[in-house]
Design an enzyme around this catalytic site. Structure first.
Site, PDB file in Angstrom:
ATOM      1  N   SER A  61       0.729  -1.345  -0.001  1.00 57.48           N
ATOM      2  CA  SER A  61       0.068   0.144   0.068  1.00 57.48           C
ATOM      3  C   SER A  61       0.766   1.374   0.103  1.00 57.48           C
ATOM      4  O   SER A  61       0.451   2.282  -0.246  1.00 57.48           O
ATOM      5  CB  SER A  61      -0.810   0.021   1.314  1.00 57.48           C
ATOM      6  OG  SER A  61      -1.807  -0.852   0.833  1.00 57.48           O
ATOM      7  N   LYS A  64       0.325   3.430  -3.006  1.00 55.40           N
ATOM      8  CA  LYS A  64      -0.882   4.195  -2.991  1.00 55.40           C
ATOM      9  C   LYS A  64      -0.514   5.636  -3.058  1.00 55.40           C
ATOM     10  O   LYS A  64      -1.115   6.488  -3.874  1.00 55.40           O
ATOM     11  CB  LYS A  64      -1.821   4.029  -1.943  1.00 55.40           C
ATOM     12  CG  LYS A  64      -2.423   2.584  -2.216  1.00 55.40           C
ATOM     13  CD  LYS A  64      -3.228   2.288  -0.996  1.00 55.40           C
ATOM     14  CE  LYS A  64      -3.740   0.786  -1.080  1.00 55.40           C
ATOM     15  NZ  LYS A  64      -4.707   0.290   0.084  1.00 55.40           N
ATOM     16  N   TYR A 189      -3.126  -1.733 -10.357  1.00 55.87           N
ATOM     17  CA  TYR A 189      -3.154  -1.788  -8.805  1.00 55.87           C
ATOM     18  C   TYR A 189      -2.297  -3.174  -8.203  1.00 55.87           C
ATOM     19  O   TYR A 189      -1.541  -2.736  -7.327  1.00 55.87           O
ATOM     20  CB  TYR A 189      -4.575  -1.727  -8.388  1.00 55.87           C
ATOM     21  CG  TYR A 189      -4.701  -1.911  -6.992  1.00 55.87           C
ATOM     22  CD1 TYR A 189      -4.325  -0.933  -5.960  1.00 55.87           C
ATOM     23  CD2 TYR A 189      -5.118  -3.117  -6.372  1.00 55.87           C
ATOM     24  CE1 TYR A 189      -4.178  -1.324  -4.538  1.00 55.87           C
ATOM     25  CE2 TYR A 189      -4.951  -3.458  -4.897  1.00 55.87           C
ATOM     26  CZ  TYR A 189      -4.814  -2.211  -4.027  1.00 55.87           C
ATOM     27  OH  TYR A 189      -4.684  -2.436  -2.801  1.00 55.87           O
ATOM     28  N   TYR A 240      -4.314   3.556   7.839  1.00 49.27           N
ATOM     29  CA  TYR A 240      -5.906   3.149   7.735  1.00 49.27           C
ATOM     30  C   TYR A 240      -6.423   3.302   9.039  1.00 49.27           C
ATOM     31  O   TYR A 240      -6.145   4.631   9.565  1.00 49.27           O
ATOM     32  CB  TYR A 240      -5.604   1.557   7.755  1.00 49.27           C
ATOM     33  CG  TYR A 240      -4.893   1.095   6.665  1.00 49.27           C
ATOM     34  CD1 TYR A 240      -5.308   1.438   5.207  1.00 49.27           C
ATOM     35  CD2 TYR A 240      -3.640   0.520   6.705  1.00 49.27           C
ATOM     36  CE1 TYR A 240      -4.620   1.124   4.185  1.00 49.27           C
ATOM     37  CE2 TYR A 240      -3.060   0.164   5.534  1.00 49.27           C
ATOM     38  CZ  TYR A 240      -3.407   0.452   4.267  1.00 49.27           C
ATOM     39  OH  TYR A 240      -2.814   0.246   3.227  1.00 49.27           O
ATOM     40  N   VAL A 258       1.275  -4.064   3.798  1.00 48.99           N
ATOM     41  CA  VAL A 258       1.168  -5.375   4.284  1.00 48.99           C
ATOM     42  C   VAL A 258       2.242  -6.011   4.372  1.00 48.99           C
ATOM     43  O   VAL A 258       2.602  -7.053   4.819  1.00 48.99           O
ATOM     44  CB  VAL A 258      -0.067  -5.956   4.063  1.00 48.99           C
ATOM     45  CG1 VAL A 258      -1.428  -5.398   4.534  1.00 48.99           C
ATOM     46  CG2 VAL A 258      -0.305  -6.266   2.571  1.00 48.99           C
TER      47      VAL A 258
HETATM   48  O1  DON Z   1      -5.135  -4.959  -1.963  1.00 46.76           O
HETATM   49  C1  DON Z   1      -4.503  -5.787  -1.376  1.00 46.76           C
HETATM   50  O2  DON Z   1      -4.936  -7.095  -1.081  1.00 46.76           O
HETATM   51  C2  DON Z   1      -3.053  -5.585  -0.767  1.00 46.76           C
HETATM   52  N1  DON Z   1      -2.112  -5.905  -1.735  1.00 46.76           N
HETATM   53  C3  DON Z   1      -3.155  -4.262  -0.290  1.00 46.76           C
HETATM   54  C4  DON Z   1      -1.783  -3.778   0.160  1.00 46.76           C
HETATM   55  C5  DON Z   1      -1.657  -3.292   1.546  1.00 46.76           C
HETATM   56  O3  DON Z   1      -0.646  -2.931   1.994  1.00 46.76           O
HETATM   57  C6  DON Z   1      -2.792  -2.848   2.246  1.00 46.76           C
HETATM   58  N2  DON Z   1      -2.501  -2.568   3.732  1.00 46.76           N
HETATM   59  N3  DON Z   1      -1.855  -2.658   4.432  1.00 46.76           N
END
Ligand code: DON
Length: 304
Positions: A61, A64, A189, A240, A258
């Site tokens: 993320s 983003k 994405y 978040y 993540v």
């Molecule tokens: O969209 C997803 O499932 C992930 N790859 C999101 C990435 C993320 O780091 C979201 N949270 N911390």
């Protein structure tokens, strides 16, 4: 400084035991739960590091903020924020519920998945390949790392298991928030989440924003206003549904992923990249947040 970083990494490594590495995407669970590293890049060109600063991980993320910068450069602030809001959602990053129930009819902000997929759809290019290539080139430019690339296994895992993302993207297409090809937006994405780097990569990204959108060579990439927008959204939405607590405890604009990374921006001073893949329930690096809280205190980095 290096001694302090070493000391804080060793002090905070123990917190990793209380979290878990992300496992909802195959391959992410291969990370060493106890890893913890930090890389600091100051505006006057000094670099300090400690712990597992050289381990590769996917930026997830954290991408983003990169796609948001390029989408605004491509389309202008007004267009981007006509499709995506600027308010913290208070919901988990992959939440669907407010998309339909809220009266605003657009994703709350660009840092939750729904908002980021909408932003990915705005990156210009004649097809998906060109759009992602432009995004990767832009990421290379502002992280000052030409070797940046995606981890293909993780990209495949993202697109093979991202069913919630697919459903949100199709909903957004139905609402007219996504104007172009919905599968191309998803693919951009998933690829951006799979960009692989180290703590140094995200530290340099943080420095770029700390320097108001100006590269080390003095070249201005973002306007001051744009840099402000990104930093503000990092404060309000970057961690978040932990963004409020993080602002109180750490007080540094930051964006987590993540994969275990946190990109932090100390305006006018430094960028900080942290890596610690053991996550808390909200998806933020557990030991990494503790490490940043200590560093913020020790060096008086709290912007408030
Ligand atoms: O969209 C997803 O499932 C992930 N790859 C999101 C990435 C993320 O780091 C979201 N949270 N911390």
């Amino acid at each position: 400084m290096e001694e302090l970083l070493k000391e804080l990494v060793e002090k905070n490594r123990k917190f990793a035991i209380n979290g878990n590495v992300a496992n909802y995407i195959p391959e992410l669970d291969k990370a060493d739960k106890n890893a913890l590293g930090i890389y600091v890049t100051t505006l006057d060109g000094q670099e300090f590091f400690a712990g597992d600063y050289n381990t590769k991980f996917t930026i997830q993320s954290i991408s983003k903020i990169i796609s948001l910068m390029l989408a605004i450069l491509d389309n202008g602030e007004e267009y981007v924020f006509s499709k995506v809001g600027m308010e913290p959602s208070g919901d988990p990053f992959n939440s669907i519920r407010k998309l339909e129930t809220s009266s605003r009819k657009k994703p709350y902000n660009p840092m939750i998945n729904a908002g980021a997929i909408a932003v990915a759809s705005m990156i210009k290019g004649k097809n998906e390949k060109e759009r992602f290539a432009r995004l990767l080139d832009f990421a290379k430019l502002i992280t000052e790392d030409d070797s940046l690339d995606i981890n293909y296994k993780i990209y495949c895992g993202e697109s093979d298991t991202g069913f919630r993302n697919f459903s949100m993207a199709y909903f957004l297409k139905g609402e007219g928030i996504i104007e172009g090809n919905v599968n191309e937006a998803l693919s951009v994405y998933f690829k951006q989440c799979s960009i692989e780097g180290t703590a140094k990569t995200i530290s340099t990204l943080g420095k770029f924003l700390a320097n108001d959108g100006v590269l080390s060579n003095g070249e201005r990439i973002l306007s001051t206003r744009m840099a402000k927008i990104i930093k503000t959204l990092m404060v309000t939405c970057g961690m978040y549904d932990s963004s409020g607590e993080f602002a109180v405890k750490v007080g540094i604009p930051s964006k987590s992923g993540v994969g275990g990374g946190i990109c932090s921006v100390v305006p006018g001073k430094m960028g900080i990249g942290v890596y610690g893949p053991s996550l808390d329930k909200k998806g933020n690096s557990l030991a990494g947040v503790h490490l940043l809280a200590d560093l913020s205190e020790e060096l008086s980095l709290n912007i408030f």
